[in-house]
Design an enzyme around this catalytic site. Structure first.
Site, PDB file in Angstrom:
ATOM      1  N   ALA A   1      -1.082  -8.326  -0.603  1.00 10.89           N
ATOM      2  CA  ALA A   1      -2.745  -8.508  -1.761  1.00 10.89           C
ATOM      3  C   ALA A   1      -1.743  -7.858  -2.812  1.00 10.89           C
ATOM      4  O   ALA A   1      -0.649  -6.798  -2.411  1.00 10.89           O
ATOM      5  CB  ALA A   1      -3.047  -8.089  -1.417  1.00 10.89           C
TER       6      ALA A   1
ATOM      7  N   GLU B   1      -0.089 -13.186   6.016  1.00 10.28           N
ATOM      8  CA  GLU B   1      -1.386 -14.489   6.886  1.00 10.28           C
ATOM      9  C   GLU B   1      -1.378 -15.449   6.264  1.00 10.28           C
ATOM     10  O   GLU B   1      -1.956 -16.239   6.351  1.00 10.28           O
ATOM     11  CB  GLU B   1      -3.287 -13.138   6.113  1.00 10.28           C
ATOM     12  CG  GLU B   1      -2.207 -12.013   6.867  1.00 10.28           C
ATOM     13  CD  GLU B   1      -4.175 -10.821   6.309  1.00 10.28           C
ATOM     14  OE1 GLU B   1      -4.382 -10.754   5.131  1.00 10.28           O
ATOM     15  OE2 GLU B   1      -5.260 -10.562   7.191  1.00 10.28           O
TER      16      GLU B   1
ATOM     17  N   GLU C   1      -1.416  -3.473   6.279  1.00 11.26           N
ATOM     18  CA  GLU C   1      -2.308  -2.799   6.343  1.00 11.26           C
ATOM     19  C   GLU C   1      -2.998  -1.062   6.284  1.00 11.26           C
ATOM     20  O   GLU C   1      -3.185  -0.840   5.209  1.00 11.26           O
ATOM     21  CB  GLU C   1      -2.887  -3.638   6.682  1.00 11.26           C
ATOM     22  CG  GLU C   1      -2.922  -5.195   5.634  1.00 11.26           C
ATOM     23  CD  GLU C   1      -2.494  -5.959   6.108  1.00 11.26           C
ATOM     24  OE1 GLU C   1      -1.410  -5.839   7.359  1.00 11.26           O
ATOM     25  OE2 GLU C   1      -2.513  -6.621   5.599  1.00 11.26           O
TER      26      GLU C   1
ATOM     27  N   GLY D   1      -1.042  -9.666   3.525  1.00  7.68           N
ATOM     28  CA  GLY D   1      -1.558 -11.193   3.049  1.00  7.68           C
ATOM     29  C   GLY D   1      -0.537 -12.050   2.765  1.00  7.68           C
ATOM     30  O   GLY D   1      -0.752 -13.186   3.508  1.00  7.68           O
TER      31      GLY D   1
HETATM   32  N1  DAK Z   1       1.618  -5.480  -5.502  1.00  4.61           N
HETATM   33  C1  DAK Z   1       1.817  -4.950  -6.035  1.00  4.61           C
HETATM   34  N2  DAK Z   1       3.045  -5.446  -6.761  1.00  4.61           N
HETATM   35  C2  DAK Z   1       4.143  -5.571  -5.729  1.00  4.61           C
HETATM   36  C3  DAK Z   1       4.131  -5.796  -4.558  1.00  4.61           C
HETATM   37  C4  DAK Z   1       2.585  -5.985  -3.678  1.00  4.61           C
HETATM   38  N3  DAK Z   1       2.313  -5.912  -3.109  1.00  4.61           N
HETATM   39  N4  DAK Z   1       5.260  -5.619  -4.000  1.00  4.61           N
HETATM   40  C5  DAK Z   1       5.860  -6.061  -4.894  1.00  4.61           C
HETATM   41  N5  DAK Z   1       5.479  -5.310  -5.936  1.00  4.61           N
HETATM   42  C6  DAK Z   1       6.311  -5.233  -7.205  1.00  4.61           C
HETATM   43  C7  DAK Z   1       6.493  -3.312  -6.682  1.00  4.61           C
HETATM   44  O1  DAK Z   1       5.465  -2.843  -7.457  1.00  4.61           O
HETATM   45  C8  DAK Z   1       7.749  -3.696  -8.390  1.00  4.61           C
HETATM   46  O2  DAK Z   1       7.074  -3.799  -9.750  1.00  4.61           O
HETATM   47  P1  DAK Z   1       7.741  -3.333 -11.001  1.00  4.61           P
HETATM   48  O3  DAK Z   1       7.703  -1.466 -10.559  1.00  4.61           O
HETATM   49  O4  DAK Z   1       8.763  -4.434 -11.597  1.00  4.61           O
HETATM   50  O5  DAK Z   1       6.737  -3.588 -11.975  1.00  4.61           O
HETATM   51  C9  DAK Z   1       8.063  -5.131  -7.976  1.00  4.61           C
HETATM   52  O6  DAK Z   1       7.505  -5.720  -7.358  1.00  4.61           O
HETATM   53  C10 DAK Z   1       9.712  -5.611  -7.317  1.00  4.61           C
HETATM   54  O7  DAK Z   1       9.211  -4.061  -5.595  1.00  4.61           O
HETATM   55  P2  DAK Z   1      10.247  -3.614  -5.497  1.00  4.61           P
HETATM   56  O8  DAK Z   1      11.489  -2.885  -6.879  1.00  4.61           O
HETATM   57  O9  DAK Z   1       9.694  -2.544  -4.748  1.00  4.61           O
HETATM   58  O10 DAK Z   1      11.162  -4.310  -5.202  1.00  4.61           O
HETATM   59  P3  DAK Z   1      11.998  -4.022  -3.315  1.00  4.61           P
HETATM   60  O11 DAK Z   1      12.428  -5.412  -3.821  1.00  4.61           O
HETATM   61  O12 DAK Z   1      13.252  -2.872  -3.439  1.00  4.61           O
HETATM   62  O13 DAK Z   1      11.126  -3.982  -2.459  1.00  4.61           O
HETATM   63  C11 DAK Z   1       8.801  -5.113  -1.454  1.00  4.61           C
HETATM   64  C12 DAK Z   1      10.392  -4.917  -1.910  1.00  4.61           C
HETATM   65  C13 DAK Z   1       8.025  -5.821  -0.871  1.00  4.61           C
HETATM   66  C14 DAK Z   1       9.369  -3.651  -0.461  1.00  4.61           C
HETATM   67  C15 DAK Z   1       8.004  -3.745  -1.697  1.00  4.61           C
HETATM   68  O14 DAK Z   1       7.587  -3.660  -2.962  1.00  4.61           O
HETATM   69  C16 DAK Z   1       6.411  -3.070  -0.951  1.00  4.61           C
HETATM   70  O15 DAK Z   1       7.439  -1.974  -0.109  1.00  4.61           O
HETATM   71  N6  DAK Z   1       5.939  -3.747  -1.529  1.00  4.61           N
HETATM   72  C17 DAK Z   1       4.660  -3.627  -1.421  1.00  4.61           C
HETATM   73  C18 DAK Z   1       4.008  -4.188  -0.103  1.00  4.61           C
HETATM   74  C19 DAK Z   1       2.676  -4.524   0.745  1.00  4.61           C
HETATM   75  O16 DAK Z   1       2.750  -2.411   1.284  1.00  4.61           O
HETATM   76  N7  DAK Z   1       1.949  -4.655   0.696  1.00  4.61           N
HETATM   77  C20 DAK Z   1       0.722  -5.341   1.049  1.00  4.61           C
HETATM   78  C21 DAK Z   1       0.133  -5.320   1.965  1.00  4.61           C
HETATM   79  S1  DAK Z   1      -1.970  -5.156   2.436  1.00  4.61           S
HETATM   80  C22 DAK Z   1      -8.958  -8.731   1.343  1.00  4.61           C
HETATM   81  C23 DAK Z   1      -7.578  -9.186   1.803  1.00  4.61           C
HETATM   82  C24 DAK Z   1      -6.082  -9.411   1.818  1.00  4.61           C
HETATM   83  C25 DAK Z   1      -5.689  -8.164   1.971  1.00  4.61           C
HETATM   84  C26 DAK Z   1      -6.298  -7.259   0.951  1.00  4.61           C
HETATM   85  C27 DAK Z   1      -7.555  -7.594   1.004  1.00  4.61           C
HETATM   86  N8  DAK Z   1      -9.429  -9.070   1.051  1.00  4.61           N
HETATM   87  C28 DAK Z   1     -10.261 -10.406   1.117  1.00  4.61           C
HETATM   88  C29 DAK Z   1     -11.021  -8.058   0.067  1.00  4.61           C
HETATM   89  C30 DAK Z   1      -4.468  -8.570   1.997  1.00  4.61           C
HETATM   90  C31 DAK Z   1      -3.738  -7.415   2.137  1.00  4.61           C
HETATM   91  C32 DAK Z   1      -2.236  -6.604   1.859  1.00  4.61           C
HETATM   92  O17 DAK Z   1      -1.442  -7.702   1.903  1.00  4.61           O
END
Ligand code: DAK
Length: 244
Positions: free
Chosen positions: A50, A98, A118, A95
């Site tokens: 997400a 998922e 998460e 997500g």
């Molecule tokens: N959201 C927003 N931006 C993201 C992102 C994300 N999930 N993942 C990456 N980005 C953005 C980074 O902020 C960065 O943006 P800029 O700084 O360039 O503007 C750009 O993508 C590149 O990221 P990195 O510089 O970090 O690139 P790397 O290749 O070094 O790393 C990475 C990639 C994917 C390992 C890292 O970016 C990362 O850890 N990202 C976060 C992963 C994460 O924690 N995802 C969220 C999981 S929780 C719901 C249903 C479902 C959900 C929620 C609610 N409802 C129905 C209400 C789901 C929840 C989730 O998915």
């Protein structure tokens, strides 16, 4: 169907939560489409989950209700009759996993990094992860992944049965293409009924599941594609299935 926000690793924003089910339903309704593949744009990720920038507490009860309804955004993918494939490369997180879990078949490139992080963000897998992951790989391995948020690589994902095939990253497109072709050659209704029997049967007692299987097996007897399958075998040619 391509998740196409590569600059943010294909993170799912509100627009994607609306567009993805729409694209899936359109593909399901299109008779020229025999299988649906989901993949991520760009070299780095299938999907990083997400969009964290949109994580804000709901402002009201109605907004909260709306958010809960959006939990169902993956139902379209889980419910379509056509076979679905997740072609995973790079990051497949939260997500993103998922989405892949709602697909029938998951294949991965050897650069895949997979996790449900998460809990590390103070939330729970809320788009089916807590339910579909244990059903896919068993409760113990699923709880390990969900409670730790640990990242696993493609080989580990293969070992625990989360993906059914691992290929070199450069071969991923070719692999899903071949798999899609293989599925396209099968009788569409046979695929749909097999999916229905397996998916719905998994939620039933064995007895009820066997009854569902018997009913679908009876229904399929009346299709033209069944006659075509047997005729093609006798005539030593490839069957041409039309889906009726
Ligand atoms: N959201 C927003 N931006 C993201 C992102 C994300 N999930 N993942 C990456 N980005 C953005 C980074 O902020 C960065 O943006 P800029 O700084 O360039 O503007 C750009 O993508 C590149 O990221 P990195 O510089 O970090 O690139 P790397 O290749 O070094 O790393 C990475 C990639 C994917 C390992 C890292 O970016 C990362 O850890 N990202 C976060 C992963 C994460 O924690 N995802 C969220 C999981 S929780 C719901 C249903 C479902 C959900 C929620 C609610 N409802 C129905 C209400 C789901 C929840 C989730 O998915």
């Amino acid at each position: 169907v391509t998740l196409d926000r590569p600059t943010v690793r294909n993170a799912i924003n509100a627009a994607m939560r609306e567009d993805l089910p729409r694209a899936i339903r359109a593909a399901d309704a299109n008779p020229d489409v025999r299988a649906i593949v989901i993949r991520g744009a760009g070299p780095k990720a299938f999907c990083a989950g997400a969009d964290i920038r949109e994580f804000t507490p709901p402002s009201s009860l109605t907004a909260s209700r709306q958010a809960k309804q959006s939990n169902r955004w993956l139902d379209a993918l889980a419910l379509v009759g056509k076979p679905t494939i997740a072609a995973i490369h790079g990051y497949c997180l939260g997500g993103g996993l998922e989405i892949a879990l709602a697909c029938d078949i998951r294949i991965a490139a050897d650069d895949a990094i997979i996790a449900l992080p998460e809990v590390t963000l103070g939330i729970i897998p809320g788009a089916g992860g807590t339910q579909r992951l244990p059903r896919a790989i068993g409760l113990g391995p699923a709880l390990r992944l969900m409670l730790t948020g640990e990242r696993i690589d493609a080989q580990e994902a293969y070992r625990i049965g989360l993906v059914s095939k691992v290929v070199k990253a450069a071969d991923l497109d070719l692999t899903w293409g071949k798999l899609g072709e293989q599925l396209s050659e099968a009788a569409p209704r046979a695929l749909a009924y097999t999916k229905e029997a397996a998916r719905r049967g998994a939620e039933m007692s064995l007895e009820d599941g066997l009854r569902l299987e018997a009913d679908l097996s009876t229904l399929i007897q009346g299709t033209r594609d069944r006659i075509e399958g047997a005729s093609a075998f006798r005539e030593r040619r490839k069957p041409v299935y039309l889906g009726d």
